[in-house]
Design an enzyme around this catalytic site. Structure first.
Site, PDB file in Angstrom:
ATOM      1  N   CYS A   1       5.142  -6.359   8.657  1.00  0.00           N
ATOM      2  CA  CYS A   1       6.189  -5.693   9.428  1.00  0.00           C
ATOM      3  C   CYS A   1       6.545  -6.555  10.631  1.00  0.00           C
ATOM      4  CB  CYS A   1       5.740  -4.318   9.894  1.00  0.00           C
ATOM      5  SG  CYS A   1       7.052  -3.459  10.796  1.00  0.00           S
TER       6      CYS A   1
ATOM      7  N   GLY B   1       5.830  -1.347   7.230  1.00  0.00           N
ATOM      8  CA  GLY B   1       7.200  -1.834   7.355  1.00  0.00           C
ATOM      9  C   GLY B   1       8.074  -0.923   8.188  1.00  0.00           C
ATOM     10  N   GLU B   2       9.201  -1.460   8.624  1.00  0.00           N
ATOM     11  CA  GLU B   2      10.209  -0.682   9.351  1.00  0.00           C
ATOM     12  C   GLU B   2      11.296  -0.315   8.330  1.00  0.00           C
ATOM     13  OE1 GLU B   2      11.367   0.738  12.434  1.00  0.00           O
ATOM     14  OE2 GLU B   2      12.905   1.182  10.945  1.00  0.00           O
TER      15      GLU B   2
ATOM     16  N   ASN C   1      -0.172  11.778  17.643  1.00  0.00           N
ATOM     17  CA  ASN C   1      -1.007  11.185  16.594  1.00  0.00           C
ATOM     18  C   ASN C   1      -2.290  10.625  17.172  1.00  0.00           C
ATOM     19  OD1 ASN C   1       1.087  11.289  14.426  1.00  0.00           O
ATOM     20  ND2 ASN C   1       2.136   9.966  15.885  1.00  0.00           N
TER      21      ASN C   1
ATOM     22  N   HIS D   1       6.086   6.576  21.351  1.00  0.00           N
ATOM     23  CA  HIS D   1       4.801   5.980  21.746  1.00  0.00           C
ATOM     24  C   HIS D   1       4.685   5.565  23.213  1.00  0.00           C
ATOM     25  CE1 HIS D   1       3.841   6.303  17.623  1.00  0.00           C
ATOM     26  NE2 HIS D   1       4.471   5.235  17.215  1.00  0.00           N
TER      27      HIS D   1
ATOM     28  N   CYS E   1       4.201  -3.890  16.334  1.00  0.00           N
ATOM     29  CA  CYS E   1       3.555  -2.935  17.248  1.00  0.00           C
ATOM     30  C   CYS E   1       2.111  -3.368  17.505  1.00  0.00           C
ATOM     31  CB  CYS E   1       3.583  -1.533  16.641  1.00  0.00           C
ATOM     32  SG  CYS E   1       5.243  -0.915  16.353  1.00  0.00           S
TER      33      CYS E   1
ATOM     34  N   SER F   1       9.452   6.865  16.432  1.00  0.00           N
ATOM     35  CA  SER F   1       8.152   6.440  16.966  1.00  0.00           C
ATOM     36  C   SER F   1       8.334   6.014  18.420  1.00  0.00           C
ATOM     37  CB  SER F   1       7.602   5.283  16.129  1.00  0.00           C
ATOM     38  OG  SER F   1       7.450   5.690  14.788  1.00  0.00           O
TER      39      SER F   1
ATOM     40  N   CYS G   1      -1.052   2.624   8.650  1.00  0.00           N
ATOM     41  CA  CYS G   1      -0.274   1.637   7.914  1.00  0.00           C
ATOM     42  C   CYS G   1      -0.857   0.247   8.087  1.00  0.00           C
ATOM     43  CB  CYS G   1       1.183   1.673   8.348  1.00  0.00           C
ATOM     44  SG  CYS G   1       1.443   1.449  10.112  1.00  0.00           S
TER      45      CYS G   1
ATOM     46  N   GLU H   1       0.813  -1.204   0.000  1.00  0.00           N
ATOM     47  CA  GLU H   1       0.000   0.000   0.000  1.00  0.00           C
ATOM     48  C   GLU H   1       0.851   1.259   0.000  1.00  0.00           C
ATOM     49  OE1 GLU H   1      -2.134  -1.045   3.415  1.00  0.00           O
ATOM     50  OE2 GLU H   1      -0.531  -0.503   4.771  1.00  0.00           O
TER      51      GLU H   1
HETATM   52  S1  SF4 Z   1       3.717   0.921  13.420  1.00  0.00           S
HETATM   53 FE1  SF4 Z   1       5.311   0.815  11.817  1.00  0.00          FE
HETATM   54  S2  SF4 Z   1       6.987  -0.306  12.819  1.00  0.00           S
HETATM   55 FE2  SF4 Z   1       5.166  -0.705  14.053  1.00  0.00          FE
HETATM   56  S3  SF4 Z   1       4.318  -2.641  13.213  1.00  0.00           S
HETATM   57 FE3  SF4 Z   1       3.296  -0.911  12.168  1.00  0.00          FE
HETATM   58  S4  SF4 Z   1       4.483  -0.637  10.276  1.00  0.00           S
HETATM   59 FE4  SF4 Z   1       5.766  -1.815  11.720  1.00  0.00          FE
END
Ligand code: SF4
Length: 300
Positions: free
Chosen positions: A55, A109-110, A233, A164, A59, A162, A279, A35
């Protein structure tokens, strides 16, 4: 690689009600959904591309993260696949490289786990005259954050960390395989002092989990020590994730606490909430389509 000759044709396109956010689902030649998101802002266009299929960071507040466990093979995207995503958007939106576009490695993805293709792609986009380039990381590889300082960038790279959660104990509940916060901050300090690149802190506010005044104080300490902007966010609700966004009063209190303690803060409302622009959400919903049948045709 995306399938030729339709490598830049999306399988599915969704446009937000407001019309300013569009999300594209593409398929790779090995049958995965990828995407890429487009957002129109008054002063610029934003193209947010994916760097991996699924990913592995996992997370707990992210559909890309929670779906990876045994359900989907994860691999990094190639340089060509990243370019194909962006080209798909630029073609569909009628954009040329001469326009002000922010190219952002913040999709699925990372990015640091696809390090070489991501760096090559961002350097390529950075060669466009009015472009800006950005990357977000969970901090999984502090050594690679340091490496970013030596990549011969054509223009400054904005790096978003990130965070968080303001302490490692809570953060490991949310981001299971990241490095310790102190190690990531060390690496970011190195990158910032070596290059002058802007660093920003991303923080998704989750109801009752990371949104207390005490949490805000610790985030403020990190931000003011380094003079880094904090982006708060709003969490995109998903039926797959057991968290809720922080309430508007809690969000305001958190932001006010940061400001009172001297931090720069932006509250970032995600564009395209109605099209699951967080994402991983679109490709999850379309996963069966992407796997079973790959009609490479534009569906609006
Ligand atoms: S927030 Fe980003 S790093 Fe964390 S699982 Fe989702 S895509 Fe991966």
């Amino acid at each position: 690689m995306f399938s030729a000759p339709t490598e830049t044709s999306p399988v599915q396109v969704q446009t937000s009600k407001a019309g300013n956010a569009v999300k594209y689902l593409l398929s790779t030649s090995d049958g995965f959904g990828v995407e890429v998101t487009y957002v129109r802002r008054p002063s610029k266009h934003i193209i947010c591309f994916s760097t991996q299929i699924g990913c592995p960071v996992g997370c707990r507040f992210c559909v890309s993260g929670i779906r990876q466990a045994g359900r989907r093979i994860v691999r990094s995207l190639t340089f060509e696949e990243i370019l194909a995503q962006v080209q798909c958007v630029m073609t569909d939106r009628g954009l040329t490289p001469a326009e002000p576009i922010l190219f952002s490695a913040m999709g699925e993805g990372e990015p640091l786990l696809a390090y070489r293709p991501v760096v090559e792609a961002l350097r390529h986009f950075g060669s466009y005259p009015k472009s800006r380039i950005a990357l977000s990381t969970s901090g999984i590889k502090p050594g690679l954050i340091r490496n970013l300082a030596h990549e011969n960038w054509p223009k400054p790279l904005k790096v978003q960390f990130s965070l968080h959660a303001p302490n490692d104990q809570l953060r490991r509940r949310l981001i299971p395989i990241s490095a310790n916060i102190a190690e990531v901050l060390d690496a970011l300090r190195y990158l910032s002092s070596a290059t002058g690149f802007a660093i920003e802190v991303n923080y998704v506010l989750l109801d009752g989990l990371n949104d207390s005044i005490e949490h805000a104080r610790t985030v403020a300490e990190i931000a003011t020590t380094h003079k880094w902007l904090v982006k708060l966010n709003r969490f995109n609700v998903s039926e797959l994730i057991p968290y809720r966004p922080a309430s508007p009063p809690a969000t305001d209190t958190f932001a006010d606490t940061l400001r009172e303690l001297g931090a720069d803060v932006e509250i970032y409302e995600t564009d395209g909430v109605d099209i699951q622009a967080a994402c991983g959400q679109l490709s999850y919903r379309s996963l069966s389509t992407a796997f079973i049948n790959l009609p490479i045709a534009l569906k609006r």
